[in-house]
Design a protein around this motif. Structure first.
Motif, PDB file in Angstrom:
ATOM      1  N   GLU A  54      23.609  -9.974   1.911  1.00 25.54           N
ATOM      2  CA  GLU A  54      23.156  -9.787   3.193  1.00 25.54           C
ATOM      3  C   GLU A  54      21.644 -10.455   3.531  1.00 25.54           C
ATOM      4  O   GLU A  54      21.172 -11.064   4.385  1.00 25.54           O
ATOM      5  CB  GLU A  54      23.452  -8.618   3.825  1.00 25.54           C
ATOM      6  CG  GLU A  54      23.124  -8.341   5.417  1.00 25.54           C
ATOM      7  CD  GLU A  54      23.879  -9.229   6.126  1.00 25.54           C
ATOM      8  OE1 GLU A  54      23.522  -9.745   7.371  1.00 25.54           O
ATOM      9  OE2 GLU A  54      25.072  -9.690   5.828  1.00 25.54           O
ATOM     10  N   TRP A  55      20.945  -9.829   2.524  1.00 24.21           N
ATOM     11  CA  TRP A  55      19.403  -9.954   2.593  1.00 24.21           C
ATOM     12  C   TRP A  55      19.097 -11.431   2.236  1.00 24.21           C
ATOM     13  O   TRP A  55      18.184 -12.102   2.882  1.00 24.21           O
ATOM     14  CB  TRP A  55      18.543  -9.136   1.401  1.00 24.21           C
ATOM     15  CG  TRP A  55      18.901  -9.456   0.090  1.00 24.21           C
ATOM     16  CD1 TRP A  55      19.864  -8.435  -0.715  1.00 24.21           C
ATOM     17  CD2 TRP A  55      18.186 -10.348  -0.887  1.00 24.21           C
ATOM     18  NE1 TRP A  55      19.997  -9.471  -1.936  1.00 24.21           N
ATOM     19  CE2 TRP A  55      18.973 -10.265  -2.021  1.00 24.21           C
ATOM     20  CE3 TRP A  55      17.246 -11.262  -0.590  1.00 24.21           C
ATOM     21  CZ2 TRP A  55      18.430 -10.976  -3.248  1.00 24.21           C
ATOM     22  CZ3 TRP A  55      16.821 -12.044  -1.686  1.00 24.21           C
ATOM     23  CH2 TRP A  55      17.612 -11.753  -2.932  1.00 24.21           C
ATOM     24  N   PHE A  58      19.775 -12.978   5.667  1.00 23.16           N
ATOM     25  CA  PHE A  58      18.533 -12.552   6.562  1.00 23.16           C
ATOM     26  C   PHE A  58      17.286 -13.532   6.367  1.00 23.16           C
ATOM     27  O   PHE A  58      16.790 -14.152   7.236  1.00 23.16           O
ATOM     28  CB  PHE A  58      18.186 -11.192   6.611  1.00 23.16           C
ATOM     29  CG  PHE A  58      16.952 -10.877   7.363  1.00 23.16           C
ATOM     30  CD1 PHE A  58      16.878 -10.866   8.780  1.00 23.16           C
ATOM     31  CD2 PHE A  58      15.712 -10.741   6.623  1.00 23.16           C
ATOM     32  CE1 PHE A  58      15.843 -10.490   9.487  1.00 23.16           C
ATOM     33  CE2 PHE A  58      14.464 -10.334   7.672  1.00 23.16           C
ATOM     34  CZ  PHE A  58      14.653 -10.373   9.007  1.00 23.16           C
ATOM     35  N   LYS A  61      17.786 -17.101   7.605  1.00 25.35           N
ATOM     36  CA  LYS A  61      17.509 -17.094   9.115  1.00 25.35           C
ATOM     37  C   LYS A  61      16.093 -17.056   9.506  1.00 25.35           C
ATOM     38  O   LYS A  61      15.549 -17.678  10.407  1.00 25.35           O
ATOM     39  CB  LYS A  61      18.439 -15.701   9.599  1.00 25.35           C
ATOM     40  CG  LYS A  61      19.892 -16.409   9.887  1.00 25.35           C
ATOM     41  CD  LYS A  61      20.449 -15.126  10.601  1.00 25.35           C
ATOM     42  CE  LYS A  61      21.822 -15.319  10.867  1.00 25.35           C
ATOM     43  NZ  LYS A  61      22.402 -14.158  11.853  1.00 25.35           N
TER      44      LYS A  61
END
Length: 398
Positions: A54-55, A58, A61
């Motif tokens: 997930e990191w 992020f 993004k």
């Protein structure tokens, strides 16, 4: 514990990959972003890293958001004010012709769902300001009439692609409109206060408060965009456009921000873009990739070439400029990345679109370099300098 689950090992692997990509780009003289995508695809294939954490999602993004902001700052405000009416037509044709052609082609011949075809149209209809600007800079013609015309046209094209992505894929509701309105209010006041704020923040150069402020604005607008259920790249690009005037007078700040972005953040975006590429699709999907590349490049040339001729640029320069605008690396990857994150694209179609984006960047840009080589431009510039000197001497004698 699996060594790949150790964050220190993983970040060292990631930055080592980014460094290797930089060496490959220097050695073979192609854009570092392409090298980072290939390295990311290699890591994913050989280490089974197709499901990033997930990191990592992020940070990729955030890297994409920073890319959009920097792309927005590349436009020269004063020149754009003078030429936006003329560039508007070129930019519209440059985006919408390939957008509609690719969307229709994939929907009719590949039988893709409409949403998937629209993502393909956006990804392959855009133009990379970074690719165009770098190529112009290498030839020393970024301030020429051709260079400024191409950059202004690219701005319209990229704005159209980001706006289309936002309009088609924003989940409209009362809250999305509310948060969107708040973002517009912030963007309205941003350019009015930026220059005086930068002047004040210069008093503390060691802690880099200007860069912290830019990151604060980008992340806060990203928060508003996520609450409005749209992509943060749209407000980031608009923020970059609004900051372009101040950044044109703050070249040192621009270089420092680029150093932070390109050394740490953008590799996360480009390498993760390579994570979802299937090398298997490069073999079995070669014909579809080639067809997408041909359709995109043909309609780019058809949209830009006549406009450059009407602006009285020579045929060779017009062909060079229209080929150069076929490179759509940055926003093309952002659109494809959005498609796979939202499950609109599967891995196979993502690979087709991404590889077509790479092919339609590398091949036309390479051909553009052959059509208008650097040494030929240097000779023309030398002739221009000699002519100006002769005219100056003639005027003095007169």
């Amino acid at each position: 514990m699996n060594i790949l689950e150790n964050p220190w090992f993983f970040i060292s692997l990631w930055m080592g990959g980014a460094f290797s990509a930089a060496l490959l780009a220097l050695r073979f003289k192609f854009p570092v972003a392409i090298a980072e995508i290939l390295v990311g695809a290699g890591l994913s294939h050989f280490l089974d890293l197709s499901n990033p954490t997930e990191w990592m999602n992020f940070l990729s993004k955030l890297g994409a958001t920073m890319l959009c902001f920097i792309a927005g700052t590349e436009i020269e405000p004063e020149f754009f004010k003078q030429t936006w009416k003329k560039s508007l037509l070129s930019g519209i044709f440059s985006f919408f012709l390939p957008f509609f052609a690719i969307s229709l082609f994939t929907h009719v011949f590949f039988h893709w769902p409409l949403a998937r075809s629209i993502i393909a149209g956006i990804a392959l209809g855009t133009t990379s300001i970074a690719i165009v600007y770098t190529s112009l800079l290498e030839r020393g013609i970024e301030n020429s009439s051709l260079g400024k015309t191409l950059l202004s046209s690219c701005f319209i094209t990229d704005f159209g692609s980001v706006l289309t992505l936002g309009l088609f894929f924003t989940h409209w509701s009362f809250f999305s409109l509310l948060f969107g309105l708040l973002a517009l209010i912030i963007l309205w006041f941003f350019p009015k206060s930026l220059r005086s704020l930068l002047s004040f923040l210069k008093k503390s150069p060691v802690s880099e408060p200007e860069i912290k402020f830019i990151f604060f604005m980008l992340t806060f607008l990203g928060f508003l965009a996520s609450m409005a259920k749209t992509e943060p790249v749209l407000p980031a690009f608009i923020l970059g456009i609004l900051a372009a005037n101040a950044f044109s007078q703050e070249q040192l700040l621009r270089r420092r921000l680029r150093a932070v972005a390109y050394s740490i953040l953008t590799p996360f975006f480009f390498m993760k873009s390579g994570f979802h590429i299937s090398f298997h699709m490069l073999l079995i999907g070669f014909i579809p990739i080639l067809l997408l590349t041909l359709v995109k490049t043909s309609f780019k040339i058809f949209g830009v070439f006549p406009y450059l001729l009407l602006e009285k640029h020579p045929i060779k320069e017009s062909l060079y400029g229209s080929l150069l605008t076929s490179g759509g690396l940055t926003f093309g990857l952002i659109a494809a990345h959005y498609g796979i994150q939202t499950k609109i694209l599967d891995r196979e179609t993502y690979s087709l679109i991404t590889l077509a984006t790479l092919f339609s960047t590398l091949i036309p840009v390479y051909l553009a370099g052959i059509i208008l080589p650097r040494h030929e431009i240097l000779k023309e510039k030398e002739k221009e300098v000699v002519l100006k000197k002769e005219l100056g001497e003639y005027e003095e004698e007169g």
